[in-house]
Design a protein around this motif. Structure first.
Motif, PDB file in Angstrom:
ATOM      1  N   LEU A  68       0.844  -1.192   0.000  1.00 14.31           N
ATOM      2  CA  LEU A  68       0.000   0.000   0.000  1.00 14.31           C
ATOM      3  C   LEU A  68       0.878   1.241   0.000  1.00 14.31           C
ATOM      4  CD1 LEU A  68      -2.930  -0.679   2.494  1.00 14.31           C
ATOM      5  CD2 LEU A  68      -3.105  -0.173   0.070  1.00 14.31           C
ATOM      6  N   ARG A  69       0.641   2.129  -0.966  1.00 14.28           N
ATOM      7  CA  ARG A  69       1.360   3.389  -0.990  1.00 14.28           C
ATOM      8  C   ARG A  69       0.601   4.435  -0.186  1.00 14.28           C
ATOM      9  NH1 ARG A  69       3.111   3.883  -7.400  1.00 14.28           N
ATOM     10  NH2 ARG A  69       4.405   1.981  -7.470  1.00 14.28           N
ATOM     11  N   SER A  70       1.286   5.528   0.063  1.00 16.33           N
ATOM     12  CA  SER A  70       0.661   6.603   0.832  1.00 16.33           C
ATOM     13  C   SER A  70      -0.619   7.065   0.137  1.00 16.33           C
ATOM     14  CB  SER A  70       1.643   7.773   0.964  1.00 16.33           C
ATOM     15  OG  SER A  70       1.044   8.845   1.646  1.00 16.33           O
ATOM     16  N   GLY A  71      -1.706   7.101   0.869  1.00 21.54           N
ATOM     17  CA  GLY A  71      -2.985   7.535   0.325  1.00 21.54           C
ATOM     18  C   GLY A  71      -3.836   6.414  -0.224  1.00 21.54           C
ATOM     19  N   GLU A  72      -3.253   5.219  -0.442  1.00 18.95           N
ATOM     20  CA  GLU A  72      -4.022   4.089  -0.953  1.00 18.95           C
ATOM     21  C   GLU A  72      -4.726   3.374   0.197  1.00 18.95           C
ATOM     22  OE1 GLU A  72      -1.500   2.751  -4.930  1.00 18.95           O
ATOM     23  OE2 GLU A  72      -1.234   1.637  -3.051  1.00 18.95           O
ATOM     24  N   THR A  73      -5.931   2.912  -0.064  1.00 17.38           N
ATOM     25  CA  THR A  73      -6.698   2.203   0.965  1.00 17.38           C
ATOM     26  C   THR A  73      -7.129   0.815   0.506  1.00 17.38           C
ATOM     27  OG1 THR A  73      -8.754   3.219   0.155  1.00 17.38           O
ATOM     28  CG2 THR A  73      -7.571   4.363   1.939  1.00 17.38           C
ATOM     29  N   ARG A  74      -6.898   0.502  -0.750  1.00 16.32           N
ATOM     30  CA  ARG A  74      -7.378  -0.767  -1.293  1.00 16.32           C
ATOM     31  C   ARG A  74      -6.183  -1.677  -1.575  1.00 16.32           C
ATOM     32  NH1 ARG A  74     -12.074  -0.817  -5.931  1.00 16.32           N
ATOM     33  NH2 ARG A  74     -12.914  -2.895  -5.471  1.00 16.32           N
ATOM     34  N   PRO A  75      -5.921  -2.693  -0.746  1.00 14.88           N
ATOM     35  CA  PRO A  75      -4.776  -3.577  -0.968  1.00 14.88           C
ATOM     36  C   PRO A  75      -4.938  -4.374  -2.259  1.00 14.88           C
ATOM     37  CG  PRO A  75      -5.660  -3.819   1.252  1.00 14.88           C
ATOM     38  CD  PRO A  75      -6.668  -3.050   0.466  1.00 14.88           C
ATOM     39  N   THR A  76      -3.863  -4.488  -3.010  1.00 15.65           N
ATOM     40  CA  THR A  76      -3.916  -5.201  -4.284  1.00 15.65           C
ATOM     41  C   THR A  76      -2.651  -6.020  -4.478  1.00 15.65           C
ATOM     42  OG1 THR A  76      -2.911  -3.350  -5.477  1.00 15.65           O
ATOM     43  CG2 THR A  76      -5.323  -3.425  -5.411  1.00 15.65           C
ATOM     44  N   THR A 123      -2.781  -8.645 -14.341  1.00 19.05           N
ATOM     45  CA  THR A 123      -4.012  -8.041 -13.845  1.00 19.05           C
ATOM     46  C   THR A 123      -3.806  -7.553 -12.419  1.00 19.05           C
ATOM     47  OG1 THR A 123      -4.840 -10.179 -13.072  1.00 19.05           O
ATOM     48  CG2 THR A 123      -5.522  -9.463 -15.274  1.00 19.05           C
ATOM     49  N   LEU A 124      -4.452  -6.438 -12.112  1.00 10.71           N
ATOM     50  CA  LEU A 124      -4.446  -5.898 -10.760  1.00 10.71           C
ATOM     51  C   LEU A 124      -5.626  -6.522 -10.022  1.00 10.71           C
ATOM     52  CD1 LEU A 124      -2.883  -3.771  -9.058  1.00 10.71           C
ATOM     53  CD2 LEU A 124      -4.687  -2.160  -9.667  1.00 10.71           C
ATOM     54  N   VAL A 125      -5.343  -7.217  -8.928  1.00 15.57           N
ATOM     55  CA  VAL A 125      -6.361  -8.010  -8.236  1.00 15.57           C
ATOM     56  C   VAL A 125      -6.428  -7.595  -6.775  1.00 15.57           C
ATOM     57  CG1 VAL A 125      -7.135 -10.350  -7.673  1.00 15.57           C
ATOM     58  CG2 VAL A 125      -5.902  -9.926  -9.807  1.00 15.57           C
ATOM     59  N   GLU A 126      -7.648  -7.469  -6.275  1.00 13.57           N
ATOM     60  CA  GLU A 126      -7.840  -7.076  -4.886  1.00 13.57           C
ATOM     61  C   GLU A 126      -7.382  -8.193  -3.955  1.00 13.57           C
ATOM     62  OE1 GLU A 126     -11.219  -4.535  -2.523  1.00 13.57           O
ATOM     63  OE2 GLU A 126     -11.875  -6.040  -3.970  1.00 13.57           O
TER      64      GLU A 126
END
Length: 697
Positions: free
Chosen positions: A646-654, A678-681
């Motif tokens: 998770l980067r700064s400001g991100e809230t959705r882990p992927t 693909t980017l996956v949650e």
């Protein structure tokens, strides 16, 4: 004038403790010659230190993945940046100005951060590194091989020069740490007090596992006697010392890898086409002057020989005289000083001795004492910038053999580009050379004339003047090393430096076993199919080998015509019946990109779900043509997973999932193959990486 602290006693950090010698040689500060530090490694047990690195440090590092090591390096780099002012204060005592110190201190910390970023971006989140492609060894595909890189199970001994006490340590520590090898650092005694100050902070941070960094302040003693086959030595310093260490009996007997980065007689060439009014003329003069005076000329990458068209010698000499007249010399702690002192009186004596030897074949054209702005002319190690001129560089030997490791450069005239390149090669191997010209033809002739004897070449002209980093600046992503006299080794160069600390092993096996070992699917390995579509699974639920075999689709003429109309791709092989019949396929065929699009339509699960976006496409190959009436089918298989932080400001882990895609026809022939990302949650609490393969420690 910098106020000296009490007499410093830089300690060694070995086998988990700080060790201070009771007595030893005294180091003086560079500008005033005042007693500064007592530096000694007396009492250090080198056998115990190397054993501690292997037993404690190496074991701890091998339990971490590349990404985990990278996160520690990043945290360390940020931690050191917060404490940099203390390093700057000590650095002036070495003779370095604020500008010189910036290269050493923030350049070194920047290298840590650079390697942390490279590792997270380009290496797997594993303890090993699959290297290169899978090699098919059997006709039926049941016997394959792949190279793997694993950490050497030893200690990386790093012997550094005095001129960059911070950068020299960190630029070696970073790739070794990423690779999974502990470092034992031995800085030069003249500036070991600055290295020790940084190591104090590193140890105090608690960020690096115990045993992964040890420091020897003082001489190396019998250190090399205790190295074994799994250890490595990286040396920076004089070519003479490199030659002596390289043939150490124990290193030879045990085939211990020895990487040398040695001083070299680097050259800069002013192109034949350059005139005094050209931007390149001023760039050349400024670069030569800057390389002469930066770190008081004590850089292994500094310009030692300046090749100038014979008809431009006088103009270049006068321009250098004007440029160097702007260089103020004195106490490096002062803001109005541009060049400080050499590191010690002993170093000044060596440079002066070399100058005397050079003067048998050269003359001084720019030199003389100048006023000091602070510092002590007698007790300090000051030496004024000196420009020599050699009228017969093809027959002279001194300029190509003797290096005055200080603010000294020799002008060498040449009459042709071939002669200029030849003169650079007379240095018998250099770390870096530069070509200053805006004429592309002469640039090409010079670059390729110099390439075999240099580790790096800078082309400097008006087009890159604003952004170029300079002749003497090694960068983390570029090779730092050179052939011959330069040591024959290589440092930095991006992730190639990490390879120096790893063993490359070829593993031969069946596809399934090799996929298990590498945790990366490869064609021929077993796949896993279930009723849940792979795109309905979260990152945490997907496993390598999860696969979907799609329904079939017959390609029609309407498909081809509609795709051509949609994209504007009316290439004759797709839409011209006569032209296609006469072409290599003998018939009209479907667009390759239609096949990719059709495959996506077959394997996607269109409803919203864990798959958030297509991240990219790689390794695309079209293998067999697909004609009208052919039937295609697609297999989608999870190749590997990459957990994203998770980067700064991100809230959705992927996480990123790499899928291998094979498209085949009705004859079960492969028609296209590629990988998609693909980017996956993923779950908010993340996941623990799978256990290492059997046998990994």
């Amino acid at each position: 004038m910098t106020t000296l602290p009490h007499l410093l006693r830089p300690a060694s950090y070995v086998y988990g403790t700080w060790h201070t010698a009771p007595d030893g040689p005294t180091v003086l500060d560079a500008a005033y010659g005042r007693p500064l530090a007592i530096v000694s490694s007396e009492g250090v047990d080198f056998a115990r230190a190397t054993d501690h690195a292997r037993r404690v440090g190496a074991s701890a590092l091998r339990r971490l993945t590349f990404h985990a090591r990278a996160r520690l390096l990043k945290a360390l780099g940020l931690y050191l940046l917060e404490r940099k002012e203390a390093y700057y204060a000590l650095s002036t005592l070495t003779g370095a100005t604020k500008r010189d110190s910036w290269v050493d201190i923030e350049g070194g910390i920047g290298t840590l951060l650079g390697y942390a970023s490279m590792a997270r971006r380009d290496l797997p989140d594993e303890r090993f590194w699959p290297d290169g492609k899978v090699e098919r060894l059997g006709k039926e595909g049941t016997f394959v091989a792949r190279h793997l890189l694993v950490p050497r199970e030893g200690v990386a001994v790093q012997i550094n020069a005095y001129n960059f006490p911070v950068w020299g340590m960190l630029e070696k520590l970073a790739p070794a740490f990423i690779a999974g090898m502990p470092s034992l650092v031995k800085p030069a005694p003249q500036t070991a007090y600055l290295t020790e100050r940084v190591v104090q902070d590193i140890i105090a941070s608690g960020l690096l596992p115990e045993g992964t960094l040890q420091l020897v302040s003082g001489e190396a003693g019998d250190l090399l006697d205790h190295l074994s086959e799994q250890d490595t030595v990286a040396f920076t310093g004089s070519a003479a010392t490199a030659r002596r260490l390289r043939v150490h009996p124990n290193l030879v007997a045990r085939s211990v890898p020895f990487n040398a980065e040695a001083d070299s007689l680097n050259a800069s060439v002013l192109g034949l086409s350059v005139r005094p009014g050209d931007p390149e003329f001023a760039l050349f003069v400024r670069e030569v002057a800057r390389e002469m005076t930066g770190k008081a000329g004590q850089k292994c990458t500094a310009i030692r020989r300046a090749m100038v068209p014979r008809g431009r010698v006088q103009e270049v000499t006068e321009a250098l005289r004007r440029e160097l007249s702007k260089v103020t010399v004195g106490d490096p702690a002062r803001d109005d000083v541009r060049m400080g002192a050499l590191v010690s009186l002993e170093q000044r004596e060596r440079v002066q001795e070399t100058l005397e030897r050079l003067r048998s074949e050269t003359e001084v054209v720019v030199g003389g004492d100048r006023e000091l702005l602070g510092g002590d002319r007698e007790r300090g190690a000051f030496l004024d910038p000196t420009v020599l001129y050699c009228d017969s560089p093809l027959t002279a030997t001194g300029p190509h053999e003797l290096e005055a490791f200080g603010p000294v450069v020799t002008l060498l005239p040449y009459d042709s580009l071939d002669e200029a390149a030849h003169l650079t090669r007379l240095g018998r191997g250099s770390l870096v050379g530069s070509v200053v010209s805006h004429d592309r033809a002469e640039i090409a002739e010079l670059v390729f004339g110099m390439a075999s004897s240099h580790g790096r070449i800078l082309v400097l002209n008006r087009a890159d003047a604003a952004e170029n980093t300079g002749h003497g600046s090694p960068l983390p992503g570029l090779n730092h090393g050179g052939p011959g006299r330069a040591g024959g080794g290589s440092e930095l160069g991006g992730l190639s430096a990490v390879r120096h600390y790893m063993n490359r092993v070829a593993v031969q096996a069946d596809p399934g076993t090799l996929a298990m070992l590498t945790r990366e699917y490869l064609p021929g390995a077993e796949v896993h199919e279930d009723v849940i579509h792979p795109f309905r699974k979260t990152f945490d639920e997907i496993r390598v080998g999860d696969s979907l075999l799609t329904h079939r689709r017959t390609v029609t003429e309407a498909d081809i015509v509609n795709f051509a109309g949609l994209t504007g791709d009316h290439f004759y092989a797709h839409v011209d019946e006569i032209g296609a019949r006469e072409g290599i396929f003998g018939k009209r065929v479907a667009h390759g990109y239609f096949l990719i699009s059709a495959a996506a339509g077959m394997f996607v699960s269109p409803a919203p779900g864990p798959v958030l976006a297509n991240y990219g496409l790689e390794n695309l190959r079209f293998v067999e043509p697909v004609g009208i009436g052919d039937t295609i089918r697609t297999r989608l298989t999870c190749k590997r997973r990459i957990r994203k932080e998770l980067r700064s400001g991100e809230t959705r882990p992927t996480g990123v999932v790499e899928w291998h895609v094979d498209i085949s026809n009705q004859r079960e022939q492969l028609v296209a193959t590629y990988d998609i990302l693909t980017l996956v949650e993923r779950a908010r609490d993340g996941f623990d990486p799978p256990a290492p393969p059997t046998g990994e420690r």
